[in-house]
Write an enzyme that holds these catalytic residues in place. Structure first.
Site, PDB file in Angstrom:
ATOM      1  N   ARG B   6       0.817  -1.222   0.000  1.00 23.27           N
ATOM      2  CA  ARG B   6       0.000   0.000   0.000  1.00 23.27           C
ATOM      3  C   ARG B   6       0.845   1.264   0.000  1.00 23.27           C
ATOM      4  NH1 ARG B   6      -2.785   0.349   6.012  1.00 23.27           N
ATOM      5  NH2 ARG B   6      -0.983  -0.354   7.208  1.00 23.27           N
ATOM      6  N   SER B  33      -5.921   3.918   5.117  1.00 28.33           N
ATOM      7  CA  SER B  33      -5.540   2.501   5.036  1.00 28.33           C
ATOM      8  C   SER B  33      -5.015   2.131   3.656  1.00 28.33           C
ATOM      9  CB  SER B  33      -6.739   1.610   5.364  1.00 28.33           C
ATOM     10  OG  SER B  33      -7.208   1.870   6.656  1.00 28.33           O
ATOM     11  N   GLU B  54     -19.357   1.756  -1.466  1.00 28.33           N
ATOM     12  CA  GLU B  54     -18.532   1.232  -2.562  1.00 28.33           C
ATOM     13  C   GLU B  54     -19.292   1.150  -3.878  1.00 28.33           C
ATOM     14  OE1 GLU B  54     -18.853  -0.156   0.449  1.00 28.33           O
ATOM     15  OE2 GLU B  54     -16.879   0.182   1.320  1.00 28.33           O
ATOM     16  N   PHE B  79     -14.384  -5.442   0.360  1.00 33.83           N
ATOM     17  CA  PHE B  79     -15.543  -4.550   0.300  1.00 33.83           C
ATOM     18  C   PHE B  79     -15.756  -3.960  -1.088  1.00 33.83           C
ATOM     19  CE2 PHE B  79     -13.966  -4.410   4.758  1.00 33.83           C
ATOM     20  CZ  PHE B  79     -14.845  -5.389   5.183  1.00 33.83           C
ATOM     21  N   HIS B 104      -5.309  -4.698   0.896  1.00 34.47           N
ATOM     22  CA  HIS B 104      -5.818  -5.626   1.929  1.00 34.47           C
ATOM     23  C   HIS B 104      -6.383  -6.923   1.346  1.00 34.47           C
ATOM     24  CE1 HIS B 104      -5.471  -1.801   3.990  1.00 34.47           C
ATOM     25  NE2 HIS B 104      -5.609  -2.386   5.153  1.00 34.47           N
TER      26      HIS B 104
END
Lengths: 219, 306
Positions: B6, B33, B54, B79, B104
């Site tokens: 990331r 994040s 989303e 997600f 993630h």
């Protein structure tokens, strides 16, 4: 031959061979589409979020001379006009058919226009049953939060969805209050072309927030 | 030295943002994040916050692409899958120039457990017409592949983990759609993606100690799959092993199995998962539990070859 037919009769005749596919929801969309397409400026974008009203849209294209008789009557034939609108058809920037996504797409187009300092309104036609989709309300929040005042939604308030009345399936009322609570300018008008055009004119003059016109079907 | 997926993504996005003013970034309240917060800081006017929604984010990205932008959508992989139908019906069906780049993925969100870990996304994205699917192996691969992803016209899903990114390359010369051959071998071919590329390299070294010669391929582009390289290398070995931090169904293992069974029937082991994850205080315990370590793979290969 279909030149002589009025739009509603034309719609009925094109849908007769396909078991009246979405006939009612197309009938209630005729005046809305007619008003929007007449109001539409060169830089404006139209999104038919209730993609199942494609038959009404094709009738309008035929009225405008953009579809031939043969094309109109090819509706849902394997190589003919698709049953729900797809990107690439005249005026259609995005495919639909799956409910609840058009308003988000409209917001994206409006945002891109604003970033580029481009003119133009984004009209998005929603069904009242479509408002059951949670994504519509996500997009309603996004539009007001980002002050997307070039977005003009028109709700085809015909009080019916697939398997029953809208208030019986999932209550929409108080509908105007809901939109207002989400930060939108709300106008309610009868579903008639001239009234709709007037409402669109008014909507374009109001700045600062997105606008919704609730077009009531009155029998 | 950046050794985090990331971090590499967040920084590369800023660099590409300098070069290309059409890049816009959308966030569903996870920018700290996913590290798209760096882009927001550099280009606040090109950063769009949609809140925790989303589905709205994906469809809005479609609108931005129609308006001529290159939207980059980031979220936690699990997600983003909530918007699969929006990705299918608007982004993929209309072949819109949207870049879906979640972080993630796999087990990388070890603490958050099975709700947050994503072991199904490659399969879900690979099945969509028009979609390109990319899985970088390490942090240095991220900017190299991201640049090509941005330049490619059309929808792309680029799958990233969170932090753990063991180094495979010093200065990778990777080409989208072209498998990267890291090691030649005559007994076994290890075809890996993501973090599992480093596990494959470690597996190959351990196998070598046991007298087994193993080749290693970084299959960073899973769709379109570089069938030519796969078949050329598979022809030289008795056994092919796929390694991924993903279900063995429908991901890299599925893709390789499809090609081999049609064009070059071959013994195959698919290393990956068959169940949901679980929460863990550290990431490596999860890899161990689910058999995604070199030790575990070596055992499976030995059983198959003896």
């Amino acid at each position: 031959m279909s030149e002589a037919l009025d739009p509603r009769t034309k719609l009925q005749s094109m849908l007769q061979p396909v078991n009246n596919f979405h006939l009612e929801s197309s009938e209630t969309c005729l005046e809305i589409l007619s008003a929007v397409l007449e109001e539409k400026g060169e830089k404006d974008v139209v999104i038919l979020s209730k993609g199942h009203s494609a038959p009404a849209f094709y009738v309008m294209l035929h009225e405008m001379g953009l579809l031939s008789d043969e094309e109109l009557y090819s509706f849902a034939d394997i190589d003919g006009l698709p049953s729900h609108v797809i990107r690439g058809l005249p005026f259609i920037e995005v495919s639909s058919g799956s409910l609840g996504q058009g308003l988000s797409v409209a917001n994206g187009i409006a945002m891109a226009k604003r970033m580029d300092g481009e003119e133009g309104y984004v009209y998005v036609i929603l069904g009242d049953g479509e408002l059951d989709e949670g994504q519509v309300w996500e997009a309603a929040m996004t539009a007001s939060h980002h002050r997307l005042d070039r977005v003009i939604a028109i709700v085809d308030r015909n009080y019916f969805q697939l398997t029953g009345g809208t208030e019986e399936i999932l209550s929409k009322e108080p509908l105007a209050d809901k939109w207002r609570a989400f930060g939108w300018e709300v106008m309610g008008v009868p579903n008639r072309k001239e009234e709709l055009k007037k409402a669109l004119e008014t909507a374009k003059k109001l700045g600062g927030r997105p606008k919704v016109i609730i077009a009531r079907w009155e029998v | 030295m950046i050794e985090s997926f990331r971090e590499a993504f967040g920084r590369a996005l800023v660099e590409l943002g300098e070069e290309n003013p059409n890049i816009v970034v959308l966030d569903a309240d996870v920018k700290s994040s996913t590290k798209t917060a760096y882009f927001e800081r550099a280009f606040p006017e090109r950063f769009i916050q949609v809140g925790i929604s989303e589905q709205d984010m994906v469809s809005m990205a479609g609108g931005l692409a129609i308006g001529g932008k290159i939207p980059v959508v980031s979220a936690f992989a699990a997600f983003l899958m909530r918007a699969w139908e929006q990705i299918r019906n608007t982004i993929a069906r209309d072949n819109l120039n949207v870049k879906l780049i979640p972080t993630h993925s796999g087990f990388s969100d070890h603490m958050d457990g099975s709700s947050h870990q994503c072991l199904e996304d490659i399969a879900l994205m690979r099945v969509l017409p028009n979609m390109t699917v990319v899985v970088p192996a390490d942090a240095p691969s991220v900017p190299v592949l991201l640049k090509q992803v941005i330049e490619l016209e059309g929808p792309v899903y680029m799958r990233l983990g969170r932090d753990h990114a063991p180094r495979v390359y010093d200065s990778p010369k990777l080409k989208l759609g072209k498998a990267s051959v890291l090691r030649k071998g005559s007994d076994v071919l290890l075809v890996a993606a993501g973090v599992m590329v480093s596990v494959a390299l470690e597996t190959a070294r351990k196998l070598e100690e046991r007298g087994i010669s193993a080749g290693v391929v970084d299959m960073h582009t899973i769709k379109p799959l570089d069938e030519e390289t796969l078949l050329r290398l598979a022809a030289k070995v008795d056994l092919v092993v796929t390694l991924e931090e993903h279900s063995i169904h429908g991901g890299l293992g599925g893709a390789v199995a499809e090609v081999l069974s049609e064009k070059m029937p071959k013994r195959l082991i698919r290393i990956g998962t068959t169940e949901f994850g679980r929460s863990s205080r550290d990431y490596f315990s999860l890899l161990e539990r689910y058999g995604l370590t070199a030790e575990s793979v070596v055992k499976k290969v030995e059983v198959m070859l003896t």
